[in-house]
Design a protein around this motif. Structure first.
Motif, short mmCIF file in Angstrom:
data_model
loop_
_atom_site.label_atom_id
_atom_site.label_comp_id
_atom_site.label_asym_id
_atom_site.label_seq_id
_atom_site.Cartn_x
_atom_site.Cartn_y
_atom_site.Cartn_z
N LEU A 86 0.82 -1.22 0.00
CA LEU A 86 0.00 0.00 0.00
C LEU A 86 0.85 1.26 0.00
O LEU A 86 0.33 2.36 0.19
CB LEU A 86 -0.92 0.01 1.23
CG LEU A 86 -1.90 -1.16 1.33
CD1 LEU A 86 -2.68 -1.10 2.64
CD2 LEU A 86 -2.87 -1.16 0.15
N GLY A 87 2.15 1.12 -0.21
CA GLY A 87 3.03 2.28 -0.19
C GLY A 87 2.96 3.07 -1.48
O GLY A 87 2.58 2.56 -2.53
N GLY A 88 3.31 4.34 -1.38
CA GLY A 88 3.32 5.20 -2.56
C GLY A 88 3.82 6.58 -2.21
O GLY A 88 4.03 6.90 -1.03
N ARG A 89 4.03 7.38 -3.23
CA ARG A 89 4.53 8.73 -2.99
C ARG A 89 3.47 9.57 -2.28
O ARG A 89 2.26 9.30 -2.37
CB ARG A 89 4.94 9.38 -4.30
CG ARG A 89 3.84 9.52 -5.32
CD ARG A 89 4.33 10.21 -6.59
NE ARG A 89 3.35 10.14 -7.65
CZ ARG A 89 2.28 10.94 -7.74
NH1 ARG A 89 2.09 11.88 -6.84
NH2 ARG A 89 1.43 10.81 -8.74
N LEU A 90 3.94 10.61 -1.62
CA LEU A 90 3.06 11.54 -0.90
C LEU A 90 3.01 12.84 -1.68
O LEU A 90 4.06 13.46 -1.93
CB LEU A 90 3.57 11.77 0.52
CG LEU A 90 3.72 10.50 1.37
CD1 LEU A 90 4.27 10.85 2.75
CD2 LEU A 90 2.40 9.76 1.50
N GLY A 91 1.83 13.27 -2.07
CA GLY A 91 1.71 14.45 -2.91
C GLY A 91 2.33 14.18 -4.27
O GLY A 91 2.22 13.08 -4.81
N ASP A 108 4.50 19.75 6.74
CA ASP A 108 5.86 19.23 6.92
C ASP A 108 6.06 17.90 6.21
O ASP A 108 7.18 17.59 5.81
CB ASP A 108 6.15 19.10 8.42
CG ASP A 108 6.34 20.47 9.05
OD1 ASP A 108 7.45 21.02 8.97
OD2 ASP A 108 5.36 21.00 9.59
N VAL A 109 4.99 17.12 6.01
CA VAL A 109 5.10 15.88 5.24
C VAL A 109 5.30 16.20 3.76
O VAL A 109 6.08 15.55 3.06
CB VAL A 109 3.84 15.02 5.44
CG1 VAL A 109 3.85 13.81 4.50
CG2 VAL A 109 3.73 14.57 6.89
N LEU A 110 4.60 17.22 3.29
CA LEU A 110 4.69 17.61 1.89
C LEU A 110 5.81 18.59 1.63
O LEU A 110 6.18 18.83 0.48
CB LEU A 110 3.35 18.24 1.45
CG LEU A 110 2.13 17.31 1.49
CD1 LEU A 110 0.85 18.12 1.34
CD2 LEU A 110 2.22 16.24 0.41
N GLY A 111 6.35 19.18 2.68
CA GLY A 111 7.42 20.15 2.54
C GLY A 111 8.72 19.50 2.12
O GLY A 111 8.91 18.28 2.23
N SER A 112 9.64 20.31 1.63
CA SER A 112 10.91 19.82 1.11
C SER A 112 12.05 20.33 1.97
O SER A 112 12.16 21.53 2.22
CB SER A 112 11.08 20.30 -0.34
OG SER A 112 12.26 19.78 -0.92
N GLN A 113 12.90 19.40 2.42
CA GLN A 113 14.07 19.77 3.22
C GLN A 113 15.29 19.04 2.68
O GLN A 113 15.43 17.82 2.84
CB GLN A 113 13.84 19.44 4.69
CG GLN A 113 12.74 20.30 5.33
CD GLN A 113 12.73 20.18 6.83
OE1 GLN A 113 12.55 19.11 7.37
NE2 GLN A 113 12.92 21.30 7.51
N ARG A 114 16.15 19.78 2.03
CA ARG A 114 17.36 19.23 1.41
C ARG A 114 18.54 19.62 2.28
O ARG A 114 19.23 20.60 2.02
CB ARG A 114 17.49 19.76 -0.01
CG ARG A 114 18.43 18.98 -0.90
CD ARG A 114 18.37 19.49 -2.33
NE ARG A 114 19.18 18.69 -3.21
CZ ARG A 114 19.32 18.94 -4.52
NH1 ARG A 114 18.68 19.98 -5.07
NH2 ARG A 114 20.08 18.16 -5.26
#
Length: 297
Positions: free
Chosen positions: A186-191, A266-272
């Motif tokens: 059931l896994g998959g990308r978020l947004g 924060d789940v959809l946010g990007s932190q590099r």
């Protein structure tokens, strides 16, 4: 590392329990900070929200490691829960730093947990420890959290902040929730999956903390993240490959916002986030790549 007496707050958590196992396996004496009545000489009572610590129990400790705090991702971010998350970190750190400062001979080093949330949304931009804090709940929390350790630093304890990324482990944290989903297919990308996730294996997290405990020349903030952050889409594909499961079930951003509320940002946010100072200090990652980290978990 020479044999030491080390106090650990948050010893029952994901990172804390792994750190305690590692230290005790190598013969170090570990003192756990507990909320209830101590059951032996290896436990010290404290109440982080009330700001009380049995400072006498820290006497003779060479190091104090503070990893305590309510789980950021454990519940929906209501105002009440955000207050609990803040208080458990800021008040707990202030209490422990104050106890350290009150000792006639403070520990040589105070390692205080923090998080890569310090930087907020970074998009595609790479950031390291030289970057300023971002905006929002988590960045402001991290600034306050780290600031609460000031009494320990002012008392002469070498003070280190571990700005930890997403810990790849089966036993807890974000990945503890991801593994069952992916194993069930059931896994998959978020947004849209283009947001960067900065991760670290649990093994490397513990090894990095021990590296920071050992090195008397290291202080201040250190990003505990693997050298090459990846997008959520890339991590999703890696999970599928390692676990031999399909990754078809993408979760649209509006659904995440409906389920998670403010935390969805924060789940959809990007932190590099890059571990520039950690690498510069000579630390070597055992599991720098995502597939190795997933297999290790």
């Amino acid at each position: 590392m020479e044999l030491r007496r080390i106090a650990v707050a948050g010893a029952s958590g994901l990172i804390g329990s792994a750190l305690v196992r590692s230290l005790t396996a190598d013969g170090h004496e570990v003192v756990r900070l507990v909320r209830g009545a101590p059951r032996g000489p290896d436990e010290v009572r404290w109440d982080p929200e009330r700001g009380s610590v049995d400072a006498a129990g820290l006497t003779g400790c060479d190091a104090v490691v503070n990893l305590a705090g309510a789980g950021v991702g454990d519940r929906r971010w209501t105002e009440a829960y955000k207050k609990r998350v803040r208080d458990s970190r800021v008040l707990g750190t202030a209490a422990l730093a104050g106890a350290v400062a009150s000792l006639d001979e403070p520990p040589r080093v105070f390692v205080n947990g923090s998080a890569m949330g310090f930087y907020g949304e970074t998009g595609d931009r790479e950031v390291d420890e030289s970057a300023p804090p971002g905006e929002g709940f988590l960045p402001s929390l991290c600034v306050e959290w780290e600031g609460a350790a000031a009494p320990a630093r002012e008392a002469g304890a070498r003070t280190v902040f571990t700005r930890t990324g997403l810990v790849v482990a089966r036993g807890g944290g974000a990945w503890g929730k991801l593994f069952p989903l992916f194993q069930a297919g059931l896994g998959g990308r978020l947004g849209d999956g283009r947001q960067y996730w900065s991760y670290i294996s649990l093994h490397d997290e513990v090894a990095a903390i021990r590296h920071l405990l050992d090195r008397d020349d290291l202080s201040g903030p250190f990003n505990l993240t693997a050298p090459r952050p990846l997008t959520n889409r890339e991590i999703t594909e890696a999970m599928g490959r390692v676990l031999h499961r399909p990754t078809l079930f993408a979760v649209p951003a509006p659904v995440l916002r409906g389920v998670l509320g403010e935390m969805a940002g924060d789940v959809l946010g990007s932190q590099r986030v890059l571990p520039t100072r950690l690498l510069g200090s000579g630390f070597t990652f055992a599991f720098p790549g995502i597939e190795d980290a997933i297999r290790a978990a």
